[in-house]
Design an enzyme around this catalytic site. Structure first.
Site, PDB file in Angstrom:
ATOM      1  CB  CYS A  66      -1.003  -0.011   1.162  1.00  0.00           C
ATOM      2  SG  CYS A  66      -0.277   0.301   2.777  1.00  0.00           S
ATOM      3  NE  ARG A  67      -0.413   7.464   1.796  1.00  0.00           N
ATOM      4  CZ  ARG A  67       0.258   8.275   2.619  1.00  0.00           C
ATOM      5  NH1 ARG A  67       1.252   9.010   2.165  1.00  0.00           N
ATOM      6  NH2 ARG A  67      -0.087   8.351   3.884  1.00  0.00           N
TER       7      ARG A  67
END
Length: 101
Positions: A66-67
């Site tokens: 994810c980020r």
């Protein structure tokens, strides 16, 4: 709760550059992946993971991305509880220095 397996962005990039075949799943939202994903990663937004369990194979290990590494950690906990082998990419795309597409 068993210990969550992790991999950092440096280790992952080394494996990819060595040609290892890895199962990468990017759980970010559509607008986030538009800015670039790790080549070969599948995109399944976090909220759609429960509806997509049929796409996962319990004999394979999946690396969740994810980020920043926090949403993917939640996804790892969820999948691990369902009996899947998962590893969280710590640092997320914020720390990724490898190729993107």
């Amino acid at each position: 709760m068993s210990q969550m397996a992790v991999i950092n962005t440096y280790e992952l990039n080394e494996k990819l550059e060595a040609g290892e075949k890895l199962e990468l799943v990017d759980v970010r939202e559509h607008d986030e992946v538009a800015m670039g994903m790790i080549p070969g990663a599948k995109h399944i937004p976090m909220g759609e993971i429960p509806a997509n369990l049929a796409h996962f194979d319990k004999d394979k290990e999946y690396i969740m991305i994810c980020r920043s590494g926090s949403r993917s950690a939640y996804v790892c906990e969820f999948l691990q509880a369902q009996g899947y082998k998962v590893r969280n990419m710590t640092g997320g795309m914020l720390e990724w220095r490898g190729k993107t597409e």
